[in-house]
Write an enzyme that holds these catalytic residues in place. Sequence first.
Site, PDB file in Angstrom:
ATOM      1  N   ASP A  11      -4.138  -4.454  -7.402  1.00 31.05           N
ATOM      2  CA  ASP A  11      -3.228  -3.929  -6.385  1.00 31.05           C
ATOM      3  C   ASP A  11      -4.056  -3.449  -5.206  1.00 31.05           C
ATOM      4  O   ASP A  11      -5.283  -3.308  -5.300  1.00 31.05           O
ATOM      5  CB  ASP A  11      -2.396  -2.772  -6.957  1.00 31.05           C
ATOM      6  N   SER A  12      -3.385  -3.160  -4.104  1.00 27.05           N
ATOM      7  CA  SER A  12      -4.060  -2.655  -2.924  1.00 27.05           C
ATOM      8  C   SER A  12      -4.592  -1.242  -3.125  1.00 27.05           C
ATOM      9  O   SER A  12      -5.464  -0.795  -2.379  1.00 27.05           O
ATOM     10  CB  SER A  12      -3.107  -2.663  -1.724  1.00 27.05           C
ATOM     11  N   GLY A  44       0.261  -3.713   3.377  1.00 33.03           N
ATOM     12  CA  GLY A  44       1.557  -4.035   3.975  1.00 33.03           C
ATOM     13  C   GLY A  44       1.559  -4.216   5.473  1.00 33.03           C
ATOM     14  O   GLY A  44       2.453  -4.873   6.025  1.00 33.03           O
ATOM     15  N   CYS A  74       1.056  -6.273  -6.769  1.00 27.14           N
ATOM     16  CA  CYS A  74       1.193  -5.860  -5.370  1.00 27.14           C
ATOM     17  C   CYS A  74       2.222  -6.790  -4.742  1.00 27.14           C
ATOM     18  O   CYS A  74       2.036  -8.019  -4.760  1.00 27.14           O
ATOM     19  CB  CYS A  74      -0.151  -5.985  -4.652  1.00 27.14           C
ATOM     20  N   ASN A  75       3.293  -6.240  -4.243  1.00 29.32           N
ATOM     21  CA  ASN A  75       4.349  -7.069  -3.667  1.00 29.32           C
ATOM     22  C   ASN A  75       3.869  -7.814  -2.433  1.00 29.32           C
ATOM     23  O   ASN A  75       4.233  -8.977  -2.220  1.00 29.32           O
ATOM     24  CB  ASN A  75       5.561  -6.203  -3.317  1.00 29.32           C
ATOM     25  N   THR A  76       3.036  -7.178  -1.609  1.00 27.65           N
ATOM     26  CA  THR A  76       2.552  -7.839  -0.405  1.00 27.65           C
ATOM     27  C   THR A  76       1.684  -9.035  -0.764  1.00 27.65           C
ATOM     28  O   THR A  76       1.838 -10.126  -0.202  1.00 27.65           O
ATOM     29  CB  THR A  76       1.754  -6.853   0.470  1.00 27.65           C
ATOM     30  N   GLU A 153       0.074   7.756  -2.185  1.00 24.82           N
ATOM     31  CA  GLU A 153      -1.388   7.832  -2.285  1.00 24.82           C
ATOM     32  C   GLU A 153      -1.885   9.271  -2.134  1.00 24.82           C
ATOM     33  O   GLU A 153      -2.912   9.640  -2.700  1.00 24.82           O
ATOM     34  CB  GLU A 153      -2.039   6.938  -1.225  1.00 24.82           C
ATOM     35  N   CYS A 185       7.818  -2.408  -3.994  1.00 23.85           N
ATOM     36  CA  CYS A 185       6.405  -2.072  -3.836  1.00 23.85           C
ATOM     37  C   CYS A 185       6.032  -1.297  -5.079  1.00 23.85           C
ATOM     38  O   CYS A 185       6.786  -0.405  -5.499  1.00 23.85           O
ATOM     39  CB  CYS A 185       6.171  -1.237  -2.582  1.00 23.85           C
ATOM     40  N   THR A 186       4.897  -1.616  -5.691  1.00 23.17           N
ATOM     41  CA  THR A 186       4.576  -0.977  -6.970  1.00 23.17           C
ATOM     42  C   THR A 186       4.258   0.508  -6.834  1.00 23.17           C
ATOM     43  O   THR A 186       4.196   1.215  -7.840  1.00 23.17           O
ATOM     44  CB  THR A 186       3.405  -1.697  -7.670  1.00 23.17           C
ATOM     45  N   HIS A 187       4.086   0.988  -5.608  1.00 22.72           N
ATOM     46  CA  HIS A 187       3.975   2.434  -5.409  1.00 22.72           C
ATOM     47  C   HIS A 187       5.324   3.133  -5.599  1.00 22.72           C
ATOM     48  O   HIS A 187       5.370   4.307  -5.991  1.00 22.72           O
ATOM     49  CB  HIS A 187       3.482   2.746  -3.990  1.00 22.72           C
TER      50      HIS A 187
END
Length: 272
Positions: A11-12, A44, A74-76, A153, A185-187
Site C-alpha cells: 500500500d502507499s 491519490g 491500495c485503491n489508487t 496517517e 481507500c484502504t485507509h
Amino acid sequence: MNSSAPIGVFDSGVGGLTVVREIMRQIPNERIVYFGDTARVPYGSKSKETVTRYSAQIVRFLKQQDVKAIVVACNTASAYAMDEIERESEIPVIGVVKPGAKAAIDATKNGRIGVIGTEATIGSQIYTRYIQEQDNSAEVMGKACPLFVPLVEEGLLNDPVTDEIAMRYLSSLIDSGIDTLILGCTHYPLIRAAVGRVMGEGVTLVNPAYETARELRELLETEDMLNRSKPGLGVDRYRFFVSDAAEKFIRFANSIIKYGILSAKIINIEEY
C-alpha cells in the site's frame, strides 16, 4: 509454488494494514510480507505514470521475498497499475477494487451506490466501470475525499475534526439517495465509525479490505496454495517493510492490528 510461501501485500502507507488485519483473521495460517510506501504517501494525488512506476518497484521487491501471491492493498494502485502488474507477474495478483464492487452490487437494494476514495481512484471511474459491467442499471456516485488519508496517517481516527471533514465531504452523497457506500481507500475503514455517523443507519458501508481477504482465500483454495499448517516457532510469520518513518509505522500498526509488531525495516525502494 510452495504453499507455505508468504502473501505479499503493499500500500502507499498504513491503509493496507486493514487488508493485512483481515487476512490474519480470515486466513490465519498464511505468512505475510507487507510493504508500506511511507516515504511517498499519498498516491491519490499523483499521476498514473508515477503510481505505476512505484507499484512496479514494489512488486519487484515483493517477488524477491518469494511471495506466492500479491495483494495490491491500495485503491489508487489498483485503479492505475493493475493491468501493468498483471502483465509482468507470473504469480496471482488481487486488487481491492473488484471485490469491493461485487460486494456493493450484492448489498444495494435501490441500485444507487456511492464510492469515496482518493482523487485518482474517483477520477479513474474504475468502480463505476466494474459495477456497471455487472449491472448496467446501477447508478454510481463518486466523491473524492483527499483529506481522509492524512487524517488517518496522523491517527485522528476518533476526533471532532474528522467528523467535521466527513460531514463536509459526504453531505452531497446523503442528498443523492444512495443506500450503499464503498469505502474506496484502504485507509477509510479506520474511520468507518465517523463515516457511519454521518451517513446514518440506512446506508450499508462496504469494506473492500474484508472482501479482498475473502477473495484471496478463495483464490488460494482454487489454486491449491492455501497454507494448511500453522507456521512453526521461529518462522518469520509476519514481516513489515517501509520506505520511511519505521517507528511511526510500528506504533500505528500496533494500534490497529493488536498483534505485537516489534519491527519494520526501512528499505530504499528506488533501488528496485
